[in-house]
Design a protein around this motif. Sequence first.
Motif, mmCIF file in Angstrom:
data_model
loop_
_atom_site.group_PDB
_atom_site.id
_atom_site.type_symbol
_atom_site.label_atom_id
_atom_site.label_comp_id
_atom_site.label_asym_id
_atom_site.label_seq_id
_atom_site.Cartn_x
_atom_site.Cartn_y
_atom_site.Cartn_z
ATOM 1 N N UNK A 143 -40.382 24.008 17.534
ATOM 2 C CA UNK A 143 -39.074 24.571 17.227
ATOM 3 C C UNK A 143 -39.293 25.747 16.286
ATOM 4 N N UNK A 144 -38.935 26.943 16.752
ATOM 5 C CA UNK A 144 -39.183 28.161 15.953
ATOM 6 C C UNK A 144 -40.660 28.284 15.595
ATOM 7 N N UNK A 145 -41.512 28.005 16.587
ATOM 8 C CA UNK A 145 -42.975 28.108 16.449
ATOM 9 C C UNK A 145 -43.572 27.086 15.486
ATOM 10 N N UNK A 146 -42.791 26.065 15.113
ATOM 11 C CA UNK A 146 -43.293 25.007 14.248
ATOM 12 C C UNK A 146 -43.291 23.691 15.019
ATOM 13 N N UNK A 147 -44.331 22.883 14.814
ATOM 14 C CA UNK A 147 -44.406 21.604 15.502
ATOM 15 C C UNK A 147 -43.239 20.702 15.092
ATOM 16 N N UNK A 148 -42.721 19.968 16.068
ATOM 17 C CA UNK A 148 -41.640 19.029 15.805
ATOM 18 C C UNK A 148 -41.853 17.802 16.689
ATOM 19 N N UNK A 149 -41.687 16.614 16.141
ATOM 20 C CA UNK A 149 -41.893 15.391 16.918
ATOM 21 C C UNK A 149 -40.641 15.052 17.719
ATOM 22 N N UNK A 150 -40.828 14.140 18.667
ATOM 23 C CA UNK A 150 -39.686 13.689 19.472
ATOM 24 C C UNK A 150 -38.636 13.028 18.597
ATOM 25 N N UNK A 151 -39.082 12.263 17.597
ATOM 26 C CA UNK A 151 -38.128 11.617 16.692
ATOM 27 C C UNK A 151 -37.338 12.646 15.894
ATOM 28 N N UNK A 152 -38.013 13.689 15.475
ATOM 29 C CA UNK A 152 -37.321 14.729 14.694
ATOM 30 C C UNK A 152 -36.300 15.469 15.559
ATOM 31 N N UNK A 153 -36.625 15.668 16.833
ATOM 32 C CA UNK A 153 -35.665 16.267 17.765
ATOM 33 C C UNK A 153 -34.435 15.381 17.876
ATOM 34 N N UNK A 154 -34.659 14.086 18.055
ATOM 35 C CA UNK A 154 -33.543 13.149 18.178
ATOM 36 C C UNK A 154 -32.683 13.119 16.921
ATOM 37 N N UNK A 155 -33.344 13.169 15.774
ATOM 38 C CA UNK A 155 -32.598 13.144 14.511
ATOM 39 C C UNK A 155 -31.718 14.377 14.360
ATOM 40 N N UNK A 157 -30.466 16.229 16.796
ATOM 41 C CA UNK A 157 -29.366 16.142 17.758
ATOM 42 C C UNK A 157 -28.326 15.115 17.326
ATOM 43 N N UNK A 158 -28.746 14.141 16.561
ATOM 44 C CA UNK A 158 -27.813 13.131 16.074
ATOM 45 C C UNK A 158 -26.950 13.653 14.927
ATOM 46 N N UNK A 159 -27.540 14.485 14.064
ATOM 47 C CA UNK A 159 -26.857 14.854 12.824
ATOM 48 C C UNK A 159 -26.278 16.265 12.798
ATOM 49 N N UNK A 160 -26.871 17.190 13.526
ATOM 50 C CA UNK A 160 -26.436 18.585 13.419
ATOM 51 C C UNK A 160 -25.090 18.814 14.114
ATOM 52 N N UNK A 161 -24.244 19.627 13.465
ATOM 53 C CA UNK A 161 -22.978 20.043 14.075
ATOM 54 C C UNK A 161 -22.969 21.547 14.353
ATOM 55 N N UNK A 162 -24.112 22.190 14.118
ATOM 56 C CA UNK A 162 -24.265 23.620 14.387
ATOM 57 C C UNK A 162 -24.681 23.782 15.848
ATOM 58 N N UNK A 163 -23.788 24.312 16.673
ATOM 59 C CA UNK A 163 -24.061 24.384 18.103
ATOM 60 C C UNK A 163 -25.242 25.293 18.441
ATOM 61 N N UNK A 259 -26.239 20.234 25.331
ATOM 62 C CA UNK A 259 -26.641 20.196 23.928
ATOM 63 C C UNK A 259 -25.527 19.686 23.008
ATOM 64 N N UNK A 260 -24.364 19.395 23.562
ATOM 65 C CA UNK A 260 -23.297 18.780 22.765
ATOM 66 C C UNK A 260 -23.534 17.271 22.596
ATOM 67 N N UNK A 261 -24.338 16.714 23.485
ATOM 68 C CA UNK A 261 -24.559 15.258 23.487
ATOM 69 C C UNK A 261 -25.773 14.926 22.626
ATOM 70 N N UNK A 262 -25.677 13.839 21.872
ATOM 71 C CA UNK A 262 -26.760 13.477 20.953
ATOM 72 C C UNK A 262 -28.038 13.050 21.674
ATOM 73 N N UNK A 263 -27.895 12.459 22.842
ATOM 74 C CA UNK A 263 -29.056 12.016 23.597
ATOM 75 C C UNK A 263 -29.605 13.190 24.407
ATOM 76 N N UNK A 264 -30.879 13.524 24.228
ATOM 77 C CA UNK A 264 -31.432 14.734 24.847
ATOM 78 C C UNK A 264 -31.536 14.640 26.365
ATOM 79 N N UNK A 265 -31.453 13.422 26.920
ATOM 80 C CA UNK A 265 -31.477 13.276 28.374
ATOM 81 C C UNK A 265 -30.068 13.106 28.955
#
Length: 332
Positions: A143-155, A157-163, A259-265
């Motif tokens: 994400x933005x050229x920085x490593x990010x884990x699957x858990x961090x992606x899920x977190x 998507x769960x918390x952010x309200x910035x579209x 991307x509005x949905x918290x679950x990435x799938x």
Amino acid sequence: MSGQKSSSISLLLLLPVAVFAASPIQERADRFLKLANAGYQALFRVNSEAQWLAVTLVTSEHDAAVEATGKAYAAFNGNPAIINEARELLTHQKEFNELTVRQLKQLLLNATEGPMTNSDLVAKRVAAETKQASILNSFEFKLNDQKITANEIDNKLEKSTDLNERKTVWEASKESGPALKPNLVTLRDLRNGVAREMKYPDYFSLEVATYGMTTDEMLKMLEGWMATLRPLYLQLHTWAKYKLAEKYHQPEPKKIPAHWINNRWGQEWPGLVEAANIDKYFEGRKPEWIIKTAEQFYTGLGFSPLPESFWKKSDKAPASLPPRADRVLPPL
């Protein structure tokens, strides 16, 4: 009279033995299935454990182990001797009990996954599947050229309200797709090839056959479900898009942006109803606590505690580690 009664009772006691004694062909099938099941279970375990190691710690050595055990697993299941014996026994299926017939048919379905009548094709399929799994398991999301884990992606998507942020995170979660794409066509052709080797038109037909259905029967059933569920789904979809539009302060969309949905799938739509969110009950808890609590429920019903091997082989890595750290339990 007493002698006649005694003879009658003796005859009745002997009748069940004579009536229910297994026929020679049933005994032959039982011996065959006993041997086949023992070999299958042993190789299934070895192959499953190799796959688990490759998922939780991606190395070339673990990938090689998966490929080797996968080939051994296929070589056993697809052995021509097993295929021929199962087919021969099934010509007598009217003489067998239902369980015997089901096991013999399942043996042939197992063989279709790796028929040794074309060992080169099977070896290529196992290698292609191992490669595909390795690419997915070792993929590094960024994400933005920085490593990010699957858990961090899920977190996020769960918390952010910035579209804008949500869209960027969601797109990052899909970057594994381009990495997997080049090998997909090859793998598709190999899977279709092993299916045709056992007289199935394609791999989908083989997969459907495990449910005792044809492709047409499966599609008809699924279409029926879709027709039945459509009215309810449309109501839920309408309600959800209004709730999400309200959450993000946006006009109501015709279709819900992924991307509005918290679950990435998009498999589920969490976070819309407060009562359905149980995450707060697990805050500050370690993975071991969750499993121990679940274990207490089952031991309370009289089941045995989890064996020590469960804890040794489980992946309890923290979410900050590289890919696949989002997995907590080994495959069953």
